[in-house]
Motif scaffolding. Structure first.
Motif, PDB file in Angstrom:
ATOM      1  N   CYS A 109       8.458 -72.354 -15.313  1.00 19.61           N
ATOM      2  CA  CYS A 109       8.554 -73.044 -16.609  1.00 19.61           C
ATOM      3  C   CYS A 109       9.355 -74.327 -16.493  1.00 19.61           C
ATOM      4  O   CYS A 109       8.943 -75.380 -16.996  1.00 19.61           O
ATOM      5  N   ARG A 110      10.512 -74.253 -15.852  1.00 18.61           N
ATOM      6  CA  ARG A 110      11.355 -75.441 -15.701  1.00 18.61           C
ATOM      7  C   ARG A 110      10.673 -76.478 -14.800  1.00 18.61           C
ATOM      8  O   ARG A 110      10.695 -77.669 -15.085  1.00 18.61           O
ATOM      9  N   THR A 111      10.070 -76.006 -13.719  1.00 20.15           N
ATOM     10  CA  THR A 111       9.428 -76.902 -12.763  1.00 20.15           C
ATOM     11  C   THR A 111       8.283 -77.667 -13.413  1.00 20.15           C
ATOM     12  O   THR A 111       8.165 -78.887 -13.274  1.00 20.15           O
ATOM     13  N   LEU A 112       7.429 -76.948 -14.136  1.00 17.78           N
ATOM     14  CA  LEU A 112       6.290 -77.592 -14.764  1.00 17.78           C
ATOM     15  C   LEU A 112       6.726 -78.537 -15.880  1.00 17.78           C
ATOM     16  O   LEU A 112       6.090 -79.563 -16.114  1.00 17.78           O
ATOM     17  N   LEU A 113       7.838 -78.220 -16.543  1.00 16.29           N
ATOM     18  CA  LEU A 113       8.331 -79.096 -17.604  1.00 16.29           C
ATOM     19  C   LEU A 113       8.637 -80.493 -17.067  1.00 16.29           C
ATOM     20  O   LEU A 113       8.354 -81.495 -17.726  1.00 16.29           O
ATOM     21  N   ARG A 114       9.189 -80.570 -15.856  1.00 19.96           N
ATOM     22  CA  ARG A 114       9.497 -81.872 -15.259  1.00 19.96           C
ATOM     23  C   ARG A 114       8.227 -82.665 -14.986  1.00 19.96           C
ATOM     24  O   ARG A 114       8.173 -83.879 -15.209  1.00 19.96           O
ATOM     25  N   GLU A 200      -5.047 -84.400 -23.499  1.00 15.52           N
ATOM     26  CA  GLU A 200      -5.302 -83.062 -24.049  1.00 15.52           C
ATOM     27  C   GLU A 200      -4.528 -81.992 -23.289  1.00 15.52           C
ATOM     28  O   GLU A 200      -3.950 -81.081 -23.893  1.00 15.52           O
ATOM     29  N   VAL A 201      -4.499 -82.108 -21.964  1.00 22.37           N
ATOM     30  CA  VAL A 201      -3.723 -81.159 -21.154  1.00 22.37           C
ATOM     31  C   VAL A 201      -2.246 -81.255 -21.549  1.00 22.37           C
ATOM     32  O   VAL A 201      -1.561 -80.237 -21.702  1.00 22.37           O
ATOM     33  N   TYR A 202      -1.782 -82.468 -21.728  1.00 21.17           N
ATOM     34  CA  TYR A 202      -0.386 -82.667 -22.134  1.00 21.17           C
ATOM     35  C   TYR A 202      -0.119 -82.015 -23.489  1.00 21.17           C
ATOM     36  O   TYR A 202       0.884 -81.311 -23.662  1.00 21.17           O
ATOM     37  N   GLN A 203      -0.997 -82.244 -24.458  1.00 26.04           N
ATOM     38  CA  GLN A 203      -0.776 -81.735 -25.809  1.00 26.04           C
ATOM     39  C   GLN A 203      -0.802 -80.215 -25.866  1.00 26.04           C
ATOM     40  O   GLN A 203       0.011 -79.589 -26.566  1.00 26.04           O
ATOM     41  N   HIS A 212       7.576 -71.824 -27.738  1.00 24.63           N
ATOM     42  CA  HIS A 212       8.528 -70.912 -27.090  1.00 24.63           C
ATOM     43  C   HIS A 212       9.901 -71.552 -26.858  1.00 24.63           C
ATOM     44  O   HIS A 212      10.722 -71.007 -26.109  1.00 24.63           O
ATOM     45  N   ASN A 213      10.132 -72.693 -27.504  1.00 21.61           N
ATOM     46  CA  ASN A 213      11.430 -73.387 -27.391  1.00 21.61           C
ATOM     47  C   ASN A 213      11.806 -73.684 -25.940  1.00 21.61           C
ATOM     48  O   ASN A 213      12.938 -73.435 -25.505  1.00 21.61           O
ATOM     49  N   LEU A 214      10.847 -74.232 -25.196  1.00 16.91           N
ATOM     50  CA  LEU A 214      11.061 -74.505 -23.769  1.00 16.91           C
ATOM     51  C   LEU A 214      11.137 -76.000 -23.440  1.00 16.91           C
ATOM     52  O   LEU A 214      11.239 -76.365 -22.264  1.00 16.91           O
ATOM     53  N   LEU A 215      11.090 -76.870 -24.453  1.00 18.82           N
ATOM     54  CA  LEU A 215      10.994 -78.297 -24.182  1.00 18.82           C
ATOM     55  C   LEU A 215      12.317 -78.924 -23.710  1.00 18.82           C
ATOM     56  O   LEU A 215      12.314 -80.054 -23.210  1.00 18.82           O
TER      57      LEU A 215
END
Length: 218
Positions: A109-114, A200-203, A212-215
């Motif tokens: 989750c953290r990795t993909l957020l970056r 679209e992938v981004y959105q 999920h409050n992961l931003l």
């Protein structure tokens, strides 16, 4: 011969990125981690084809790609097939540091957020390239895209270095040549296909992370 093959493998092609992001979303809007990673590999080629200007971003992206691939190939790889399944698995298993850095610095989750944050910057920059005039200043386009996205997640020293790097960017025609598509009108047309797919992938990812409050993961 081997060297020439290797250089061809590293050559950026906008068509490949377009094809990959087409495969990223399923009919029910699940985001494939495998195709997301493949799309990012193509975008890294794009960054690297411009020299060292984007090195501070491409090196970090390569590191994040490797982490996601290790999750995909690991013993729990079946849980990382889509971004949705990854989020569900890691949250249910307590595998995400939600409020402060802890024992899961390389969670999916953290990795993909970056990568997600950087994808927004590239989306905005590519859209500006698509809609600008031939003599438009790429340094301004890139800085504006950066200031609307990645900059808020970078410390001052990185923002300063980024601003200096953007001043060294080549012209719009040079960017178009790097994309290996053809004449400018073909590049513009293909960007017109690719940017909405990336968006679209981004959105979809943005909405999932917000849900999920992961931003704002540390």
């Amino acid at each position: 011969m081997a060297g020439s093959v290797a250089s061809e493998d590293q050559k950026f092609c906008l068509q490949e990125v377009l094809d990959t992001f087409k495969l990223c979303l399923s009919d029910d809007k699940e985001v494939s981690v495998e195709h997301y990673v493949a799309g990012w590999r193509g975008l890294v080629k794009f960054l690297n084809s411009l020299g060292n200007v984007f090195g501070f971003i491409s090196k970090d992206a390569v590191n994040k790609i490797q982490i996601l691939v290790s999750h995909l190939r690991g013993e729990n790889g079946s849980q990382y097939v889509t971004v949705q399944s990854m989020v569900r698995y890691e949250l249910e298993g307590g595998l995400v540091d939600l409020s402060k850095r802890g024992s899961h610095p390389e969670s999916g989750c953290r990795t993909l957020l970056r990568l997600h944050r950087a994808l927004r910057w590239l989306e905005l920059f590519l859209e500006r390239l698509r809609t600008s005039n031939e003599d438009g200043k790429t340094s301004i386009m890139c800085a504006e895209a950066y200031n609307e996205s990645l900059s808020q997640h970078h410390p001052w020293v990185v923002r300063k270095a980024a601003g200096m790097a953007f001043c060294m960017l080549p012209s719009r025609p040079a960017f178009f040549e790097v994309m290996n598509v053809g004449p400018p009108e073909q590049v513009v047309a293909m960007l017109g296909e690719a940017v909405p797919l990336i968006s679209e992938v981004y959105q979809v990812t943005e909405e999932l992370y917000a849900q999920h409050n992961l931003l704002e993961l540390p």
